[in-house]
Write an enzyme that holds these catalytic residues in place. Structure first.
Site, mmCIF file in Angstrom:
data_model
loop_
_atom_site.group_PDB
_atom_site.id
_atom_site.type_symbol
_atom_site.label_atom_id
_atom_site.label_comp_id
_atom_site.label_asym_id
_atom_site.label_seq_id
_atom_site.Cartn_x
_atom_site.Cartn_y
_atom_site.Cartn_z
ATOM 1 C CG HIS A 38 -10.189 -2.803 0.343
ATOM 2 N ND1 HIS A 38 -11.865 -2.890 0.861
ATOM 3 C CD2 HIS A 38 -9.665 -4.119 0.118
ATOM 4 C CE1 HIS A 38 -11.820 -4.171 0.923
ATOM 5 N NE2 HIS A 38 -10.804 -5.226 0.054
ATOM 6 C CD GLU A 39 -7.258 -4.545 -3.269
ATOM 7 O OE1 GLU A 39 -6.148 -5.601 -2.568
ATOM 8 O OE2 GLU A 39 -7.702 -4.512 -3.787
ATOM 9 C CG HIS A 42 -6.423 -7.037 1.570
ATOM 10 N ND1 HIS A 42 -7.049 -8.320 2.807
ATOM 11 C CD2 HIS A 42 -7.919 -6.971 0.587
ATOM 12 C CE1 HIS A 42 -8.888 -7.741 2.152
ATOM 13 N NE2 HIS A 42 -9.077 -7.208 0.496
ATOM 14 C CG ASP A 114 -12.114 -8.838 1.006
ATOM 15 O OD1 ASP A 114 -11.493 -9.266 0.039
ATOM 16 O OD2 ASP A 114 -11.766 -7.611 1.739
#
Length: 262
Positions: A38-39, A42, A114
């Site tokens: 997930h990170e 980003h 988000d």
């Protein structure tokens, strides 16, 4: 008198901006892997989109209310944002959910913040900032739109309200599709950065950029130190020893919103 190192000073600033680390929070391997991808999603989008603030750090150590975080720092004080910058923010905000979908094929609820942030940006672009070609430079009430729907004195028709909803969805869908294309094209880097996050837990913006562009880090971090286990009471002790405590689990400070948190 001990000297304060630059690393300690940076960690102190990060606590103020984004909340304290919660190293003692137990996460399963599955949750860690999901957070890492997930990170990483980003982070990759933040680097590859042209109109974004510099990537400061990415971590999968729980901090404040988040299981992980991609941190962005503007190079100067910001008051106004250009349309291209806002469109890139929408794309970066989609990165966590898109990465989960690409890798696991089964998304989580971790993108809640988000989605909320992207919806707020898109709504303001359409309703307050005149950034919709179809609806023009008209103030449609912005975040007060829901209250206006409930009022008999709203200043536009139901058909206009539907157009507003459609325009907001188009902006978010375009950001999602763009994020899908970029992360699909950089799938190897997504895997590499996620694996590095699982190994080291925290990477700087420069280390992420090295992995994205060269596949290796010029200055890799040292391996994380495992947290100390609590001291078990001895059978000979009359009173049990107090548990080891840490500031890491203090109530988190309110983080500064500077980018697209996970």
């Amino acid at each position: 008198k001990s000297e304060v190192t630059l690393v300690e000073m940076e960690e102190a600033r990060d606590k103020v901006r984004w909340g304290r680390e919660r190293r003692s929070m137990a996460l399963s391997d599955k949750e860690k892997a999901n957070t890492a991808y997930h990170e990483a999603g980003h982070a990759i989008l933040n680097i590859l989109c042209e109109h974004t603030d510099p990537l400061h750090k990415v971590t999968i150590i729980p901090r404040g209310p988040s299981l992980g975080m991609a941190m962005f720092l503007p190079t100067e004080d910001r008051v106004n944002y250009r349309e291209a910058e806002l469109i890139d923010q929408l794309c970066v905000a989609m990165g966590g959910r898109v990465a989960e979908e690409l890798v696991f094929g089964n998304v989580t609820n971790g993108a809640m913040g988000d989605i909320r942030q992207a919806t707020s940006i898109a709504r303001k672009m359409v309703c307050e900032w005149g950034m919709s070609k179809n609806l023009g430079m008209v103030d449609y009430g912005g975040d007060d739109q829901q209250e206006m729907f409930m009022s008999s004195t709203k200043s536009y028709s139901e058909s206009t309200a539907q157009k507003i909803d459609d325009e907001i969805k188009v902006l978010i869908d375009e950001g999602y599709q763009r994020a899908q294309q970029i992360l699909t094209d950089n799938r190897d880097a997504l895997n590499l950065i996620s694996e590095a996050l699982l190994e080291f837990e925290t990477l700087s913006g420069d280390q992420i950029q090295d992995l994205l562009e060269k596949g290796v880090m010029d200055n890799p971090p040292s391996s994380p130190t495992p947290p100390e286990a609590p001291i078990a009471p001895s059978v000979d002790d009359k009173e049990p020893k107090s548990e080891v405590t840490s500031d890491d689990d203090d109530e988190p400070l309110a983080p500064e919103v500077v980018g697209a948190p996970a």
